[in-house]
Motif scaffolding. Sequence first.
Motif, PDB file in Angstrom:
ATOM      1  N   ASN A   1      -1.137  12.728  -0.461  1.00  0.00           N
ATOM      2  CA  ASN A   1      -0.538  13.700  -1.547  1.00  0.00           C
ATOM      3  C   ASN A   1      -1.416  14.984  -1.789  1.00  0.00           C
ATOM      4  O   ASN A   1      -2.624  14.871  -1.716  1.00  0.00           O
ATOM      5  CB  ASN A   1      -0.317  12.991  -3.116  1.00  0.00           C
ATOM      6  CG  ASN A   1       0.627  11.845  -2.885  1.00  0.00           C
ATOM      7  OD1 ASN A   1       1.477  11.978  -2.302  1.00  0.00           O
ATOM      8  ND2 ASN A   1       0.145  11.001  -4.019  1.00  0.00           N
ATOM      9  N   THR A   2      -0.494  15.900  -2.083  1.00  0.00           N
ATOM     10  CA  THR A   2      -1.219  17.160  -2.251  1.00  0.00           C
ATOM     11  C   THR A   2      -0.831  17.623  -3.925  1.00  0.00           C
ATOM     12  O   THR A   2      -0.256  17.250  -4.431  1.00  0.00           O
ATOM     13  CB  THR A   2      -0.871  18.596  -1.679  1.00  0.00           C
ATOM     14  OG1 THR A   2       0.708  18.358  -1.688  1.00  0.00           O
ATOM     15  CG2 THR A   2      -0.821  18.205  -0.225  1.00  0.00           C
ATOM     16  N   LYS A   3      -1.892  18.206  -4.512  1.00  0.00           N
ATOM     17  CA  LYS A   3      -1.810  18.567  -6.076  1.00  0.00           C
ATOM     18  C   LYS A   3      -2.302  19.926  -6.250  1.00  0.00           C
ATOM     19  O   LYS A   3      -3.184  20.432  -5.618  1.00  0.00           O
ATOM     20  CB  LYS A   3      -2.576  17.602  -6.843  1.00  0.00           C
ATOM     21  CG  LYS A   3      -2.340  17.697  -8.402  1.00  0.00           C
ATOM     22  CD  LYS A   3      -3.317  16.780  -9.147  1.00  0.00           C
ATOM     23  CE  LYS A   3      -3.171  17.235 -10.638  1.00  0.00           C
ATOM     24  NZ  LYS A   3      -3.903  16.027 -11.579  1.00  0.00           N
TER      25      LYS A   3
ATOM     26  N   LEU B   1       1.842  24.335   2.526  1.00  0.00           N
ATOM     27  CA  LEU B   1       0.386  23.370   2.490  1.00  0.00           C
ATOM     28  C   LEU B   1       0.794  22.099   3.208  1.00  0.00           C
ATOM     29  O   LEU B   1      -0.081  21.837   4.271  1.00  0.00           O
ATOM     30  CB  LEU B   1       0.100  23.070   1.203  1.00  0.00           C
ATOM     31  CG  LEU B   1      -1.241  21.964   1.308  1.00  0.00           C
ATOM     32  CD1 LEU B   1      -2.254  22.667   1.825  1.00  0.00           C
ATOM     33  CD2 LEU B   1      -1.533  21.572  -0.311  1.00  0.00           C
ATOM     34  N   ASP B   2       1.875  21.533   3.154  1.00  0.00           N
ATOM     35  CA  ASP B   2       2.344  20.345   3.904  1.00  0.00           C
ATOM     36  C   ASP B   2       2.463  20.523   5.454  1.00  0.00           C
ATOM     37  O   ASP B   2       1.770  19.925   6.343  1.00  0.00           O
ATOM     38  CB  ASP B   2       3.492  19.859   3.337  1.00  0.00           C
ATOM     39  CG  ASP B   2       3.521  18.846   1.980  1.00  0.00           C
ATOM     40  OD1 ASP B   2       2.204  18.633   1.768  1.00  0.00           O
ATOM     41  OD2 ASP B   2       4.331  18.809   1.340  1.00  0.00           O
TER      42      ASP B   2
ATOM     43  N   TRP C   1      -1.148  21.139   6.871  1.00  0.00           N
ATOM     44  CA  TRP C   1      -1.888  19.946   6.735  1.00  0.00           C
ATOM     45  C   TRP C   1      -1.417  19.079   8.165  1.00  0.00           C
ATOM     46  O   TRP C   1      -2.240  18.321   8.940  1.00  0.00           O
ATOM     47  CB  TRP C   1      -1.438  19.030   5.578  1.00  0.00           C
ATOM     48  CG  TRP C   1      -2.242  17.644   5.557  1.00  0.00           C
ATOM     49  CD1 TRP C   1      -3.206  17.383   6.273  1.00  0.00           C
ATOM     50  CD2 TRP C   1      -2.185  16.795   4.177  1.00  0.00           C
ATOM     51  NE1 TRP C   1      -3.678  15.926   5.686  1.00  0.00           N
ATOM     52  CE2 TRP C   1      -3.230  15.850   4.622  1.00  0.00           C
ATOM     53  CE3 TRP C   1      -1.310  16.871   3.246  1.00  0.00           C
ATOM     54  CZ2 TRP C   1      -3.143  14.811   3.527  1.00  0.00           C
ATOM     55  CZ3 TRP C   1      -1.780  15.897   2.132  1.00  0.00           C
ATOM     56  CH2 TRP C   1      -2.595  14.949   2.397  1.00  0.00           C
TER      57      TRP C   1
ATOM     58  N   SER D   1      -6.436  13.365   1.124  1.00  0.00           N
ATOM     59  CA  SER D   1      -5.690  14.150  -0.113  1.00  0.00           C
ATOM     60  C   SER D   1      -6.197  15.616  -0.210  1.00  0.00           C
ATOM     61  O   SER D   1      -7.316  15.948   0.197  1.00  0.00           O
ATOM     62  CB  SER D   1      -6.061  13.447  -1.393  1.00  0.00           C
ATOM     63  OG  SER D   1      -5.834  14.246  -2.555  1.00  0.00           O
ATOM     64  N   TYR D   2      -5.331  16.542  -0.688  1.00  0.00           N
ATOM     65  CA  TYR D   2      -5.801  18.009  -0.983  1.00  0.00           C
ATOM     66  C   TYR D   2      -5.406  18.233  -2.466  1.00  0.00           C
ATOM     67  O   TYR D   2      -4.380  17.652  -3.262  1.00  0.00           O
ATOM     68  CB  TYR D   2      -4.709  18.898  -0.152  1.00  0.00           C
ATOM     69  CG  TYR D   2      -5.177  18.857   1.245  1.00  0.00           C
ATOM     70  CD1 TYR D   2      -6.181  19.837   1.834  1.00  0.00           C
ATOM     71  CD2 TYR D   2      -4.357  18.178   2.115  1.00  0.00           C
ATOM     72  CE1 TYR D   2      -6.504  19.873   3.038  1.00  0.00           C
ATOM     73  CE2 TYR D   2      -4.796  18.357   3.617  1.00  0.00           C
ATOM     74  CZ  TYR D   2      -5.971  19.262   3.869  1.00  0.00           C
ATOM     75  OH  TYR D   2      -6.244  19.064   5.199  1.00  0.00           O
TER      76      TYR D   2
ATOM     77  N   GLN E   1     -10.947  13.597   0.282  1.00  0.00           N
ATOM     78  CA  GLN E   1     -10.414  14.745  -0.413  1.00  0.00           C
ATOM     79  C   GLN E   1     -10.867  16.067  -0.176  1.00  0.00           C
ATOM     80  O   GLN E   1     -12.292  16.296  -0.301  1.00  0.00           O
ATOM     81  CB  GLN E   1     -10.134  14.431  -1.834  1.00  0.00           C
ATOM     82  CG  GLN E   1      -9.237  15.466  -2.817  1.00  0.00           C
ATOM     83  CD  GLN E   1      -9.260  15.151  -4.120  1.00  0.00           C
ATOM     84  OE1 GLN E   1     -10.379  15.323  -4.785  1.00  0.00           O
ATOM     85  NE2 GLN E   1      -8.219  14.873  -4.584  1.00  0.00           N
TER      86      GLN E   1
END
Length: 376
Positions: free
Chosen positions: A37-39, A183-184, A187, A200-201, A225
Amino acid sequence: MKRIILLYSLFLSIVISAQEKKQIHFDEKFKKDHQGNTKIEINELKELLHIMIAITEVGLDNDDMIQQKGQYYQDVLQYFKKFGNEKIIVKFDSLIKANPLNYVFLTGNGTSYDFKNNQLIANKYYVFPAQSVSSQKITINPIITYKKEIEDFAVKSEFRKFYTDHLPFYKSIISTYNQQANLDKQWKWLEKNFNTKISSYLILCSPLINGFNYTDSYKDKDFKQIVMVLPPVDEDKSLSPMENMILNTRGMFTEIDHNYVGIPTKKYAKEINNALKDREKWVNTKQEGTQYYVNPEKVFDEYMTYAAFYLFCADQFKNDQKTLDHAYYSVNQVMKERGFPKMKEFNDGLLAIRMKHPDEKIDDLYPEFIQWLEKL
């Protein structure tokens, strides 16, 4: 405005040894919640620290460190500037004047505590995240040192009300990031083209961040991360939508990919140090900011982060020559302005070798590319 810092990208090289403090602790729940996941977050304590620095003398006089355009900055000045003579603000001012990297040590440890009512409570995951920048290290988390003063300032200034009142604005920044920053896609490309794998980001953003961006990586057993500290997505009205997308993608990509290019850079450090030993050929030493890239390995790594971005563009925009040309020109130009005069040659050489070996990981291109650099 005076600019005592001119850094568009600063990679936090934090190497943990047995004697250093533990940076993070990711338990099984954290790993499960964040795997894949990214946040994007505007952290409450971190935002307070940015605000406190913004009203210091050095912050008021530095529009590279602090984003001084826009309504939010005016809101900050109207709400907080009257507290500029508070002892903790004067202290922060003296710390940053003594060493500009204290900006990172202060704001970079903002995730190590959370507000609970008017008190700061230690975060269970981020223990002491920012311990080292370039060759400089600290051994005590400054949030612990100034915890009481920060709490008192938050109460006196009614910071938490300000933060709550601006939550809709913060949410709009996060929403724009999710829509425009790709971002995805970045990645997926990096995971496909490098050997490194990331779990994770996390993007830590602030409307007060301008040119001083940085990134770090944290590893707890098999979970890794990436954390990036970045400004909001920008929109330059003089640029087309595609050119704005390139601008914003580049800002993020060249932070992310430090964590991918840095591993093979370390592996081939001896060869790189020999190939780039003539520093004045690769770095304009008169340009402010280049002093933080203290050896050939770090100089190469910075070149490589931008060259990898151009390879990403070459894949993404292979059917859009106009956009690809803009990406090529802008990468070469911004790096030249930052004091890296060989960016065009670096880009051209890496792309040529990549085209010879299109199915290989970029890690595996290093030996041939470094040999090519030696002859440049």
